[in-house]
Design a protein around this motif. Structure first.
Motif, mmCIF file in Angstrom:
data_model
loop_
_atom_site.group_PDB
_atom_site.id
_atom_site.type_symbol
_atom_site.label_atom_id
_atom_site.label_comp_id
_atom_site.label_asym_id
_atom_site.label_seq_id
_atom_site.Cartn_x
_atom_site.Cartn_y
_atom_site.Cartn_z
ATOM 1 N N THR A 277 0.864 -1.172 0.000
ATOM 2 C CA THR A 277 0.000 0.000 0.000
ATOM 3 C C THR A 277 0.901 1.223 0.000
ATOM 4 N N ASP A 278 0.322 2.384 -0.138
ATOM 5 C CA ASP A 278 1.121 3.606 -0.174
ATOM 6 C C ASP A 278 1.215 4.244 1.206
ATOM 7 N N PHE A 279 2.386 4.727 1.512
ATOM 8 C CA PHE A 279 2.635 5.499 2.718
ATOM 9 C C PHE A 279 3.642 6.567 2.358
ATOM 10 N N ARG A 280 3.267 7.811 2.541
ATOM 11 C CA ARG A 280 4.128 8.935 2.172
ATOM 12 C C ARG A 280 4.563 8.838 0.712
ATOM 13 N N ASN A 281 3.588 8.503 -0.139
ATOM 14 C CA ASN A 281 3.763 8.447 -1.596
ATOM 15 C C ASN A 281 4.758 7.384 -2.053
ATOM 16 N N ALA A 282 4.935 6.338 -1.263
ATOM 17 C CA ALA A 282 5.830 5.248 -1.641
ATOM 18 C C ALA A 282 5.189 3.920 -1.239
ATOM 19 N N PRO A 283 5.397 2.882 -2.049
ATOM 20 C CA PRO A 283 4.830 1.573 -1.689
ATOM 21 C C PRO A 283 5.562 0.946 -0.510
ATOM 22 N N TYR A 284 4.835 0.209 0.308
ATOM 23 C CA TYR A 284 5.470 -0.524 1.399
ATOM 24 C C TYR A 284 4.668 -1.792 1.673
ATOM 25 N N ILE A 285 5.293 -2.706 2.362
ATOM 26 C CA ILE A 285 4.657 -3.954 2.749
ATOM 27 C C ILE A 285 4.496 -3.940 4.261
ATOM 28 N N ASP A 286 3.317 -4.371 4.717
ATOM 29 C CA ASP A 286 3.046 -4.406 6.143
ATOM 30 C C ASP A 286 2.442 -5.761 6.480
ATOM 31 N N GLY A 287 2.788 -6.303 7.608
ATOM 32 C CA GLY A 287 2.180 -7.561 7.977
ATOM 33 C C GLY A 287 2.862 -8.259 9.128
ATOM 34 N N SER A 288 2.355 -9.432 9.407
ATOM 35 C CA SER A 288 2.867 -10.265 10.476
ATOM 36 C C SER A 288 2.606 -11.711 10.094
ATOM 37 N N PHE A 289 3.486 -12.616 10.494
ATOM 38 C CA PHE A 289 3.254 -14.016 10.153
ATOM 39 C C PHE A 289 2.066 -14.589 10.919
ATOM 40 N N LEU A 290 1.586 -13.883 11.935
ATOM 41 C CA LEU A 290 0.432 -14.344 12.701
ATOM 42 C C LEU A 290 -0.884 -13.765 12.189
ATOM 43 N N SER A 291 -0.833 -12.860 11.237
ATOM 44 C CA SER A 291 -2.049 -12.212 10.756
ATOM 45 C C SER A 291 -2.631 -12.953 9.560
ATOM 46 N N SER A 292 -3.803 -12.534 9.155
ATOM 47 C CA SER A 292 -4.421 -13.068 7.945
ATOM 48 C C SER A 292 -4.685 -11.900 6.998
ATOM 49 N N ALA A 293 -4.965 -12.206 5.759
ATOM 50 C CA ALA A 293 -5.202 -11.157 4.762
ATOM 51 C C ALA A 293 -6.335 -10.240 5.192
ATOM 52 N N GLU A 294 -7.327 -10.778 5.855
ATOM 53 C CA GLU A 294 -8.477 -9.981 6.292
ATOM 54 C C GLU A 294 -8.078 -8.881 7.275
ATOM 55 N N ASP A 295 -6.945 -9.046 7.933
ATOM 56 C CA ASP A 295 -6.466 -8.034 8.880
ATOM 57 C C ASP A 295 -5.960 -6.779 8.172
ATOM 58 N N TYR A 296 -5.630 -6.893 6.879
ATOM 59 C CA TYR A 296 -5.008 -5.786 6.165
ATOM 60 C C TYR A 296 -5.771 -5.311 4.938
ATOM 61 N N ILE A 297 -6.576 -6.166 4.344
ATOM 62 C CA ILE A 297 -7.238 -5.820 3.095
ATOM 63 C C ILE A 297 -8.644 -5.331 3.389
ATOM 64 N N SER A 298 -8.904 -4.100 3.023
ATOM 65 C CA SER A 298 -10.217 -3.516 3.229
ATOM 66 C C SER A 298 -11.186 -4.022 2.170
ATOM 67 N N GLU A 299 -12.393 -4.372 2.605
ATOM 68 C CA GLU A 299 -13.425 -4.795 1.655
ATOM 69 C C GLU A 299 -13.838 -3.640 0.742
ATOM 70 N N LYS A 300 -13.598 -2.407 1.182
ATOM 71 C CA LYS A 300 -13.965 -1.226 0.405
ATOM 72 C C LYS A 300 -12.920 -0.863 -0.635
ATOM 73 N N SER A 301 -11.745 -1.461 -0.559
ATOM 74 C CA SER A 301 -10.657 -1.129 -1.471
ATOM 75 C C SER A 301 -10.961 -1.655 -2.868
ATOM 76 N N ASN A 302 -10.661 -0.836 -3.870
ATOM 77 C CA ASN A 302 -10.860 -1.265 -5.252
ATOM 78 C C ASN A 302 -9.523 -1.544 -5.942
ATOM 79 N N ARG A 303 -8.462 -1.594 -5.203
ATOM 80 C CA ARG A 303 -7.147 -1.867 -5.781
ATOM 81 C C ARG A 303 -6.803 -3.335 -5.625
ATOM 82 N N ARG A 304 -5.944 -3.802 -6.513
ATOM 83 C CA ARG A 304 -5.467 -5.181 -6.397
ATOM 84 C C ARG A 304 -4.454 -5.253 -5.264
ATOM 85 N N ASN A 305 -4.480 -6.332 -4.547
ATOM 86 C CA ASN A 305 -3.569 -6.521 -3.422
ATOM 87 C C ASN A 305 -2.635 -7.677 -3.699
#
Length: 84
Positions: free
Chosen positions: A2-30
């Motif tokens: 996703t974008d942060f300060r106009n640059a792409p970055y990766i965020d996550g944790s090995f304990l999380s699931s995609a639902e923790d980060y992907i918004s249902e309202k988002s229209n972008r590919r993840n």
């Protein structure tokens, strides 16, 4: 990513699931980098990650990630990412 300060970055944790980060309202590919989709990693137990505490364990983990990324690239998983 996703974008942060106009640059792409990766965020996550090995304990999380995609639902923790992907918004249902988002229209972008993840792009989901999920270690459970890597056949070599799923053969290991969570306790095997203790090996990553050694210097060689960390290098081995990075090498495995690089190998899995090459497989993802062959499968076209990175096609929608912007070229840097």
């Amino acid at each position: 990513y996703t974008d942060f300060r106009n640059a792409p970055y990766i965020d996550g944790s090995f304990l999380s699931s995609a639902e923790d980060y992907i918004s249902e309202k988002s229209n972008r590919r993840n792009l989901v980098l999920d270690w459970t989709k890597d056949d070599n990693m799923t053969k290991k137990s969570l306790l095997d990650s203790v090996n990553a505490l050694s210097k060689q364990g960390i290098w081995d983990l990075l090498d495995q990630g690089r190998s899995y990324a090459k497989l993802m690239e062959k499968r076209g998983k990175f096609q929608h990412l912007p070229k840097l």
